[in-house]
Design a protein around this motif. Structure first.
Motif, PDB file in Angstrom:
ATOM      1  N   ASP A  14       0.812  -1.221   0.000  1.00  0.00           N
ATOM      2  CA  ASP A  14       0.000   0.000   0.000  1.00  0.00           C
ATOM      3  C   ASP A  14       0.843   1.269   0.000  1.00  0.00           C
ATOM      4  O   ASP A  14       0.585   2.189  -0.776  1.00  0.00           O
ATOM      5  N   LEU A  15       1.827   1.336   0.884  1.00  0.00           N
ATOM      6  CA  LEU A  15       2.634   2.548   0.986  1.00  0.00           C
ATOM      7  C   LEU A  15       3.428   2.832  -0.285  1.00  0.00           C
ATOM      8  O   LEU A  15       3.422   3.966  -0.771  1.00  0.00           O
ATOM      9  N   PRO A  16       4.097   1.837  -0.895  1.00  0.00           N
ATOM     10  CA  PRO A  16       4.788   2.146  -2.143  1.00  0.00           C
ATOM     11  C   PRO A  16       3.828   2.598  -3.239  1.00  0.00           C
ATOM     12  O   PRO A  16       4.168   3.483  -4.037  1.00  0.00           O
ATOM     13  N   ALA A  17       2.631   2.016  -3.279  1.00  0.00           N
ATOM     14  CA  ALA A  17       1.647   2.432  -4.281  1.00  0.00           C
ATOM     15  C   ALA A  17       1.249   3.888  -4.050  1.00  0.00           C
ATOM     16  O   ALA A  17       1.139   4.670  -5.000  1.00  0.00           O
ATOM     17  N   ALA A  18       1.047   4.267  -2.779  1.00  0.00           N
ATOM     18  CA  ALA A  18       0.674   5.649  -2.465  1.00  0.00           C
ATOM     19  C   ALA A  18       1.808   6.616  -2.803  1.00  0.00           C
ATOM     20  O   ALA A  18       1.571   7.679  -3.390  1.00  0.00           O
ATOM     21  N   LEU A  19       3.030   6.252  -2.440  1.00  0.00           N
ATOM     22  CA  LEU A  19       4.169   7.130  -2.737  1.00  0.00           C
ATOM     23  C   LEU A  19       4.370   7.274  -4.244  1.00  0.00           C
ATOM     24  O   LEU A  19       4.605   8.386  -4.741  1.00  0.00           O
ATOM     25  N   ASP A  20       4.273   6.174  -4.969  1.00  0.00           N
ATOM     26  CA  ASP A  20       4.424   6.241  -6.429  1.00  0.00           C
ATOM     27  C   ASP A  20       3.321   7.081  -7.058  1.00  0.00           C
ATOM     28  O   ASP A  20       3.570   7.842  -7.995  1.00  0.00           O
ATOM     29  N   TYR A  21       2.112   6.972  -6.527  1.00  0.00           N
ATOM     30  CA  TYR A  21       1.006   7.775  -7.055  1.00  0.00           C
ATOM     31  C   TYR A  21       1.301   9.272  -6.878  1.00  0.00           C
ATOM     32  O   TYR A  21       1.140  10.061  -7.803  1.00  0.00           O
ATOM     33  N   VAL A  22       1.748   9.648  -5.683  1.00  0.00           N
ATOM     34  CA  VAL A  22       2.055  11.061  -5.417  1.00  0.00           C
ATOM     35  C   VAL A  22       3.191  11.534  -6.315  1.00  0.00           C
ATOM     36  O   VAL A  22       3.121  12.615  -6.907  1.00  0.00           O
ATOM     37  N   LEU A  23       4.240  10.737  -6.441  1.00  0.00           N
ATOM     38  CA  LEU A  23       5.376  11.133  -7.276  1.00  0.00           C
ATOM     39  C   LEU A  23       4.977  11.249  -8.748  1.00  0.00           C
ATOM     40  O   LEU A  23       5.380  12.192  -9.425  1.00  0.00           O
ATOM     41  N   ASN A  24       4.191  10.320  -9.228  1.00  0.00           N
ATOM     42  CA  ASN A  24       3.764  10.366 -10.631  1.00  0.00           C
ATOM     43  C   ASN A  24       2.815  11.531 -10.888  1.00  0.00           C
ATOM     44  O   ASN A  24       2.878  12.176 -11.939  1.00  0.00           O
ATOM     45  N   THR A  25       1.940  11.813  -9.930  1.00  0.00           N
ATOM     46  CA  THR A  25       0.965  12.894 -10.097  1.00  0.00           C
ATOM     47  C   THR A  25       1.634  14.258 -10.051  1.00  0.00           C
ATOM     48  O   THR A  25       1.293  15.159 -10.826  1.00  0.00           O
ATOM     49  N   THR A  26       2.597  14.414  -9.156  1.00  0.00           N
ATOM     50  CA  THR A  26       3.258  15.716  -8.995  1.00  0.00           C
ATOM     51  C   THR A  26       4.440  15.889  -9.941  1.00  0.00           C
ATOM     52  O   THR A  26       4.890  17.017 -10.156  1.00  0.00           O
ATOM     53  N   GLY A  27       4.972  14.796 -10.473  1.00  0.00           N
ATOM     54  CA  GLY A  27       6.128  14.880 -11.351  1.00  0.00           C
ATOM     55  C   GLY A  27       7.435  15.113 -10.612  1.00  0.00           C
ATOM     56  O   GLY A  27       8.455  15.410 -11.227  1.00  0.00           O
ATOM     57  N   ARG A  28       7.407  14.951  -9.321  1.00  0.00           N
ATOM     58  CA  ARG A  28       8.630  15.152  -8.528  1.00  0.00           C
ATOM     59  C   ARG A  28       9.434  13.858  -8.454  1.00  0.00           C
ATOM     60  O   ARG A  28       8.905  12.774  -8.661  1.00  0.00           O
ATOM     61  N   ASN A  29      10.717  14.010  -8.095  1.00  0.00           N
ATOM     62  CA  ASN A  29      11.596  12.840  -7.960  1.00  0.00           C
ATOM     63  C   ASN A  29      11.574  12.253  -6.556  1.00  0.00           C
ATOM     64  O   ASN A  29      11.878  11.078  -6.369  1.00  0.00           O
ATOM     65  N   PRO A  51      14.584  -1.241  -0.666  1.00  0.00           N
ATOM     66  CA  PRO A  51      15.552  -0.169  -0.425  1.00  0.00           C
ATOM     67  C   PRO A  51      15.621   0.883  -1.525  1.00  0.00           C
ATOM     68  O   PRO A  51      16.127   1.977  -1.310  1.00  0.00           O
ATOM     69  N   GLU A  52      15.087   0.590  -2.697  1.00  0.00           N
ATOM     70  CA  GLU A  52      15.098   1.584  -3.780  1.00  0.00           C
ATOM     71  C   GLU A  52      14.257   2.806  -3.437  1.00  0.00           C
ATOM     72  O   GLU A  52      14.397   3.860  -4.052  1.00  0.00           O
ATOM     73  N   TYR A  53      13.401   2.701  -2.411  1.00  0.00           N
ATOM     74  CA  TYR A  53      12.593   3.847  -1.998  1.00  0.00           C
ATOM     75  C   TYR A  53      13.381   4.843  -1.146  1.00  0.00           C
ATOM     76  O   TYR A  53      12.904   5.931  -0.878  1.00  0.00           O
ATOM     77  N   ASN A  54      14.581   4.485  -0.735  1.00  0.00           N
ATOM     78  CA  ASN A  54      15.430   5.437  -0.001  1.00  0.00           C
ATOM     79  C   ASN A  54      15.650   6.711  -0.801  1.00  0.00           C
ATOM     80  O   ASN A  54      15.645   7.805  -0.251  1.00  0.00           O
ATOM     81  N   SER A  55      15.828   6.585  -2.104  1.00  0.00           N
ATOM     82  CA  SER A  55      16.090   7.759  -2.939  1.00  0.00           C
ATOM     83  C   SER A  55      14.808   8.531  -3.267  1.00  0.00           C
ATOM     84  O   SER A  55      14.876   9.662  -3.727  1.00  0.00           O
ATOM     85  N   LYS A  56      13.648   7.940  -3.024  1.00  0.00           N
ATOM     86  CA  LYS A  56      12.386   8.611  -3.322  1.00  0.00           C
ATOM     87  C   LYS A  56      11.870   9.453  -2.156  1.00  0.00           C
ATOM     88  O   LYS A  56      10.936  10.222  -2.323  1.00  0.00           O
ATOM     89  N   VAL A  57      12.468   9.279  -0.986  1.00  0.00           N
ATOM     90  CA  VAL A  57      12.038  10.010   0.213  1.00  0.00           C
ATOM     91  C   VAL A  57      13.210  10.828   0.727  1.00  0.00           C
ATOM     92  O   VAL A  57      14.252  10.278   1.079  1.00  0.00           O
ATOM     93  N   ASN A  58      13.045  12.159   0.761  1.00  0.00           N
ATOM     94  CA  ASN A  58      14.150  13.008   1.212  1.00  0.00           C
ATOM     95  C   ASN A  58      14.079  13.321   2.704  1.00  0.00           C
ATOM     96  O   ASN A  58      15.042  13.787   3.285  1.00  0.00           O
ATOM     97  N   PHE A  59      12.926  13.083   3.324  1.00  0.00           N
ATOM     98  CA  PHE A  59      12.767  13.321   4.764  1.00  0.00           C
ATOM     99  C   PHE A  59      11.679  12.402   5.288  1.00  0.00           C
ATOM    100  O   PHE A  59      10.656  12.214   4.638  1.00  0.00           O
ATOM    101  N   MET A  60      11.919  11.832   6.462  1.00  0.00           N
ATOM    102  CA  MET A  60      10.899  11.017   7.112  1.00  0.00           C
ATOM    103  C   MET A  60      10.765  11.492   8.542  1.00  0.00           C
ATOM    104  O   MET A  60      11.734  11.481   9.295  1.00  0.00           O
TER     105      MET A  60
END
Length: 107
Positions: A14-29, A51-60
């Protein structure tokens, strides 16, 4: 029908799907993520499973993380056994739990 979904499944699917949706919708890296309790656990599962999601999140921001520290090596883990005492001192010495907010409301 009752469906039970575990925090492990939410962190892996669920969380990767949500993060990918936000990134794809906003066009951000990358993005910032703030989780509370189970949201922090889901995030920790995500980063350990994918671990590939480490580069998709700049702050947690972990608010009230629901994790165990049995294997922690930090000296801070020894303070956990004093939590009750620290909480009592906090309640006695501070007039309000929201003392920071009360300060800013006055100023």
């Amino acid at each position: 029908m009752i469906c039970f979904i575990s925090w492990d499944e939410m962190g892996r699917f669920d969380l990767p799907a949500a993060l990918d949706y936000v990134l794809n919708t906003t066009g951000r890296n990358n993005l910032s993520y703030i989780g509370h309790s189970m949201g922090t656990t889901m995030f920790f599962v995500l980063l350990s499973a994918k671990p590939e999601y480490n580069s998709k999140v700049n702050f947690m921001g972990a608010l009230g993380p629901a994790v165990y520290i049995n294997h922690a090596t930090s000296p801070a883990r020894y303070l956990a056994k004093f939590y009750g005492r620290i909480e009592r001192v906090y309640k006695i010495n501070l007039p309000s739990k929201n003392f920071v907010l009360a300060y800013y409301k006055r100023n």
